[in-house]
Design a protein around this motif. Structure first.
Motif, PDB file in Angstrom:
ATOM      1  N   ARG A 695      17.459   8.305  30.779  1.00 26.86           N
ATOM      2  CA  ARG A 695      18.402   9.423  30.875  1.00 26.86           C
ATOM      3  C   ARG A 695      17.739  10.613  31.555  1.00 26.86           C
ATOM      4  NH1 ARG A 695      19.100   9.895  24.561  1.00 26.86           N
ATOM      5  NH2 ARG A 695      16.834   9.759  24.873  1.00 26.86           N
ATOM      6  N   CYS A 696      18.601  11.550  31.970  1.00 30.77           N
ATOM      7  CA  CYS A 696      18.119  12.825  32.502  1.00 30.77           C
ATOM      8  C   CYS A 696      18.270  13.868  31.397  1.00 30.77           C
ATOM      9  CB  CYS A 696      18.914  13.242  33.736  1.00 30.77           C
ATOM     10  SG  CYS A 696      18.566  12.265  35.196  1.00 30.77           S
ATOM     11  N   LEU A 697      17.152  14.370  30.869  1.00 29.84           N
ATOM     12  CA  LEU A 697      17.143  15.357  29.791  1.00 29.84           C
ATOM     13  C   LEU A 697      16.914  16.732  30.407  1.00 29.84           C
ATOM     14  CD1 LEU A 697      14.889  13.387  27.255  1.00 29.84           C
ATOM     15  CD2 LEU A 697      17.349  13.223  27.617  1.00 29.84           C
ATOM     16  N   LEU A 698      17.889  17.607  30.223  1.00 30.38           N
ATOM     17  CA  LEU A 698      17.785  18.962  30.770  1.00 30.38           C
ATOM     18  C   LEU A 698      17.217  19.870  29.680  1.00 30.38           C
ATOM     19  CD1 LEU A 698      21.165  19.187  32.735  1.00 30.38           C
ATOM     20  CD2 LEU A 698      18.979  18.181  33.409  1.00 30.38           C
ATOM     21  N   ALA A 782      15.413  11.831  45.342  1.00 33.15           N
ATOM     22  CA  ALA A 782      14.296  10.935  45.610  1.00 33.15           C
ATOM     23  C   ALA A 782      13.304  10.941  44.454  1.00 33.15           C
ATOM     24  CB  ALA A 782      13.608  11.325  46.917  1.00 33.15           C
ATOM     25  N   ALA A 783      13.065  12.109  43.857  1.00 31.27           N
ATOM     26  CA  ALA A 783      12.142  12.193  42.727  1.00 31.27           C
ATOM     27  C   ALA A 783      12.685  11.424  41.523  1.00 31.27           C
ATOM     28  CB  ALA A 783      11.900  13.650  42.363  1.00 31.27           C
ATOM     29  N   LEU A 784      13.978  11.546  41.259  1.00 31.36           N
ATOM     30  CA  LEU A 784      14.570  10.798  40.150  1.00 31.36           C
ATOM     31  C   LEU A 784      14.529   9.297  40.419  1.00 31.36           C
ATOM     32  CD1 LEU A 784      17.684  13.037  39.358  1.00 31.36           C
ATOM     33  CD2 LEU A 784      15.517  12.932  38.115  1.00 31.36           C
ATOM     34  N   GLY A 786      12.359   7.724  42.319  1.00 25.84           N
ATOM     35  CA  GLY A 786      10.972   7.283  42.272  1.00 25.84           C
ATOM     36  C   GLY A 786      10.453   7.109  40.870  1.00 25.84           C
ATOM     37  N   SER A 787      10.998   7.831  39.942  1.00 22.22           N
ATOM     38  CA  SER A 787      10.536   7.724  38.555  1.00 22.22           C
ATOM     39  C   SER A 787      11.025   6.469  37.871  1.00 22.22           C
ATOM     40  CB  SER A 787      11.009   8.949  37.762  1.00 22.22           C
ATOM     41  OG  SER A 787      12.424   8.939  37.654  1.00 22.22           O
ATOM     42  N   ARG A 788      11.973   5.775  38.507  1.00 20.15           N
ATOM     43  CA  ARG A 788      12.574   4.613  37.845  1.00 20.15           C
ATOM     44  C   ARG A 788      12.138   3.305  38.485  1.00 20.15           C
ATOM     45  NH1 ARG A 788      17.636   7.324  35.986  1.00 20.15           N
ATOM     46  NH2 ARG A 788      16.737   9.040  34.797  1.00 20.15           N
ATOM     47  N   ARG A 789      11.289   3.322  39.486  1.00 20.81           N
ATOM     48  CA  ARG A 789      10.912   2.084  40.168  1.00 20.81           C
ATOM     49  C   ARG A 789       9.879   1.332  39.343  1.00 20.81           C
ATOM     50  NH1 ARG A 789      10.738   3.604  46.652  1.00 20.81           N
ATOM     51  NH2 ARG A 789      12.790   4.568  46.682  1.00 20.81           N
TER      52      ARG A 789
END
Length: 789
Positions: A695-698, A782-784, A786-789
């Motif tokens: 997930r994306c935690l803000l 791209a950063a998001l 890249g974090s999931r590869r």
């Protein structure tokens, strides 16, 4: 009497020249009664005329040949190789005597008895099996019962004088036309000028035809030469002659005869192998020798091809080094084309020994010099162990053609009007110009053409202009039409064409030069040369064109559809129906990722599935096909976009497997065809999402920018967004925490997951600052990813 004698000699020489090939063709097909009758009539005519003109040696030779041919016509004798050789010997002796009479020299004193004896002597037995048969000749010749046209003989100098005069008249007419355009129009004067122009044009056409001669004259001596050399060398040769109806200037025909003869002799002596050698190599015993002539713009193209052993460039290099003309270091740096060019150096030969007939390389320098002297170009297409094709491109010399004057950069060029199909402005509503894989495609009323800009092909700088550019649809002699952009099309004129210098012609993009009415020399563009120089992907050579024509006839009207030919990252070349491709674009490789075992790419803030599964690339930019079936969208990364072709709606070979529907043959190349049904059926039913990857935690949930701008953006991109850090559960290592504050590094150590730090300023604080500007959407996505590869 002198006039009658000269008339007899001239007609005899012309008939002998034409009959040499007919005798060889008759030997290949002794049942051809028409050819036998034509040969018999020649000797009968010579015999009858000689008695009146008091030429006893002519009469004796022709009478002996007539008697033997009469026996053959009555089926009392066979047309065996020995008889044909004897007939050819009689014709050679008559030619020698006619030449001596024509120039007023003493007649040769050779004894004619042995020729007559060889002619009347019948063979006692059949020829040995080991004897090489004569070359078989396949020549298409027009036949019919039409009466010969009435003719007169004129010296060539008079024809040249007429041609020069009409050329000057055309230039004067052009200058007068320009001055009339600059002044106010006078209807009566313009009407008179139009009549004058029509008369000049008619005179131009009539006088031009007096200098033109069929290329058949170049080919008349070839069958006889091939037959004799084939018998002397013990080789079997199938000769094919095409394009004899093409016309070129008579003087040019005479200047091309010697280079062509030398090339043919080389092909037979050192190119085509002996029957035993060909059997060992798995080739047919009979070697193939083909001569073809065609017109390309203002040039005549003559191709001499054989299926022999080609040129051994390694042996050429060895000979050059042995002769001290080349160092080993220089040889190691040479390309294959540079090695092949050694064939034109004097004294270099691929043959192990020099024969009395020819030696490849010995004399080829003279051939090139002679061709270039008349403004021509010679090119080699070498296929070691498979054959050699030599292409001669020679001009039509002095001729007058209608042409268009175009401007590119600051220069003016001419192009034959016959080569231009259509002219438009680039702001025309029916014209659409698009970039496809780095190449330009011009679509005119739903018809696609490859497009070039003349300035780019010629290496010129494009000059800025206020008005629209002109786009010409050009008909190329070596392929399908293409679009060419120029600054403007300024005028049309009748142009007097002359050969340009060899250096200019060697560029391959010019067909000659002209002098328009303003007196400034101008180069004439060659449409086929421009297409070849631009390496247009839709250009096909003549062999492929013939194969395509044969395939089209065999298919009997099979439905064809446009398709994109491309290359996969695995190296295969494939086809995909063009109507499925929405567009072709270069995509940042960082936008590709993988989720739930499937590849995806971020496009326009959403995730699009990747049809072929590729998601990791070494280059920064990836060429990709954007596909759509009406409802769903897919992305198809490819290694290279090649060209647009026509493929059969049903593949030539059906082979349903995976994403493939079969194989289609395009320009002789076997290409796999993508099955659109299987491609879209394999896509996920639901939109690609990354929930399985975290997930994306803000973290700054109370911040207005985070809540009102960042969170909606992430949700639209398919992310699972959580406002704030969870208080009652642990943070999953797959989660991504987004911070806008300055305590991101400490949070990363405490939470144990990936942290993306967003800053408010466009510039980073320093070289160690790895944060992302919060309005840099591409970098954020791209950063998001890249974090999931």
């Amino acid at each position: 009497m002198d006039e009658l004698l000269q008339e007899f000699i001239s007609e005899t020489q012309e008939t002998l020249e034409a009959l040499a090939g007919e005798v060889v063709a008759w030997e290949a097909d002794p049942t051809d009664r028409d050819r036998l009758d034509a040969i018999f009539r020649f000797f009968h005519t010579v015999k009858g005329s000689c008695g009146f003109l008091n030429l006893p040696r002519f009469e004796r030779l022709s009478h002996a040949a007539e008697d033997v041919l009469s026996e053959i016509r009555a089926d009392k004798r066979l047309a065996d190789p020995a008889t044909v050789s004897a007939v050819l010997g009689i014709m050679d002796r008559i030619a020698e005597l006619a030449e001596a009479v024509a120039i007023g020299a003493a007649l040769p004193q050779e004894n004619d008895d042995y020729l007559i004896a060889a002619l009347t002597e019948k063979e006692a037995s059949a020829p040995d099996e080991g004897e090489a048969p004569a070359a078989s000749v396949a020549v298409a010749r027009a036949s019919g019962g039409q009466s010969a046209p009435r003719t007169i003989r004129l010296p060539l100098s008079l024809i040249d004088q007429l041609m020069n005069g009409v050329s000057d008249m055309v230039l004067a007419r052009n200058e007068l036309s320009r001055k009339l355009r600059e002044r106010s129009g006078d209807p009566e004067l313009e009407s008179a000028f139009e009549r004058l122009s029509t008369c000049v044009a008619d005179m131009r056409d009539a006088i031009s035809k007096t200098r033109m001669q069929r290329v058949d004259r170049l080919f008349t001596a070839i069958p006889r030469m091939v037959r004799d050399l084939g018998r002397d060398l013990g080789k079997r040769i199938d000769l094919s002659l095409e394009g004899g109806d093409v016309e070129m200037d008579r003087e040019m025909v005479e200047m091309v005869v010697d280079p062509l003869t030398h090339i043919v002799r080389n092909s037979i002596d050192h190119g085509i192998e002996t029957p035993e050698r060909r059997r060992a190599l798995g080739k047919p015993e009979a070697g193939r020798l083909k001569l073809e002539a065609r017109q390309s713009g203002n040039q005549i193209v003559i191709e001499i091809s054989d299926d022999g052993q080609g040129i051994d460039t390694g042996r050429l290099v060895d000979k050059a080094m042995a002769a001290g003309r080349l160092t080993p270091e220089a040889a190691a740096r040479m390309s294959e084309a540079e090695k092949l060019d050694l064939i034109f150096h004097p004294g270099l030969s691929t043959a192990s020994q020099v024969t009395a007939i020819s030696g490849r390389g010995v004399g080829m320098d003279v051939v090139r010099a002679n061709v270039e002297r008349i403004g021509g170009v010679i090119a080699l297409d070498n296929r070691p162990c498979c054959g050699l094709t030599i292409t001669l491109r020679v001009p039509l010399t002095l001729t007058i053609i209608p042409g268009l004057i175009v401007r590119a950069g600051d220069l003016h060029f001419a192009i034959p009007r016959a080569a231009v199909v259509e002219i438009l402005q680039d702001n025309n509503e029916t014209l659409n110009i698009a970039q496809v894989g780095g190449a330009k495609i011009a679509t005119i009323r739903s018809i696609r053409h490859s497009m070039i800009d003349l300035e780019d092909v010629l290496g010129m700088e494009r000059v800025a202009q206020s008005g629209p550019r002109a786009v010409m649809v050009v008909r190329s002699a070596t392929g399908v039409p293409f679009a060419m952009g120029v600054s403007a099309v300024e005028n049309h004129e009748e142009l007097v064409i002359r050969p340009a210098s060899p250096l200019v012609m060697a560029s391959g993009v010019y067909a000659g030069m002209t002098l328009p009415d303003n007196g400034k020399p101008m180069l004439l563009l060659d449409a086929a040369g421009l297409a070849n120089a631009a390496r247009l992907p839709n250009i096909i050579d003549d062999h492929a064109a013939r194969r395509a024509g044969e395939d089209e006839e065999a298919q009997g009207g099979v439905e064809m559809v446009p398709a994109l030919r491309f290359e996969e990252y695995s190296g295969e070349r494939r086809l995909l129906k063009l109507s499925l491709i929405e567009r072709v674009e270069d995509i940042d490789a960082r936008l590709f990722g993988r989720s739930g075992g499937r590849g995806f790419v971020r496009l326009d803030g959403r995730l699009v599935p990747v049809a072929n599964g590729h998601h990791a690339f070494s280059e920064e930019k990836v060429a990709a096909l954007r596909l759509r079936d009406g409802a769903r969208e897919a992305c198809y990364p490819v290694a290279a976009v090649l060209d647009i072709v026509e493929m059969p709606a049903v593949p030539d070979m059906i082979a349903m497997h995976g994403l493939l529907s079969g194989v289609a043959v395009i320009d002789g190349e076997h290409l796999e065809v993508i099955n659109p049904f299987a491609l879209f059926a394999a896509l996920p039913e639901e939109p690609v999402a990354e929930r399985s990857g975290g997930r994306c935690l803000l973290a700054d949930s109370e911040d207005g920018w985070t809540r009102e701008i960042l969170a909606p953006l992430l949700r639209q991109a398919g992310h699972d967004v959580v406002m704030g850090l969870p208080a009652d559960e642990a943070v999953d290592p797959q989660d991504v925490v987004l911070f806008t504050g300055s305590d991101a590094s400490q949070a990363s150590e405490l939470l144990g997951c990936r942290i993306v730090h967003l800053r408010a300023t466009p510039r980073p604080a320093g070289p160690q600052d790895s944060s992302i500007y919060r309005y840099d959407q591409d970098a954020l996505m791209a950063a998001l990813a890249g974090s999931r590869r």
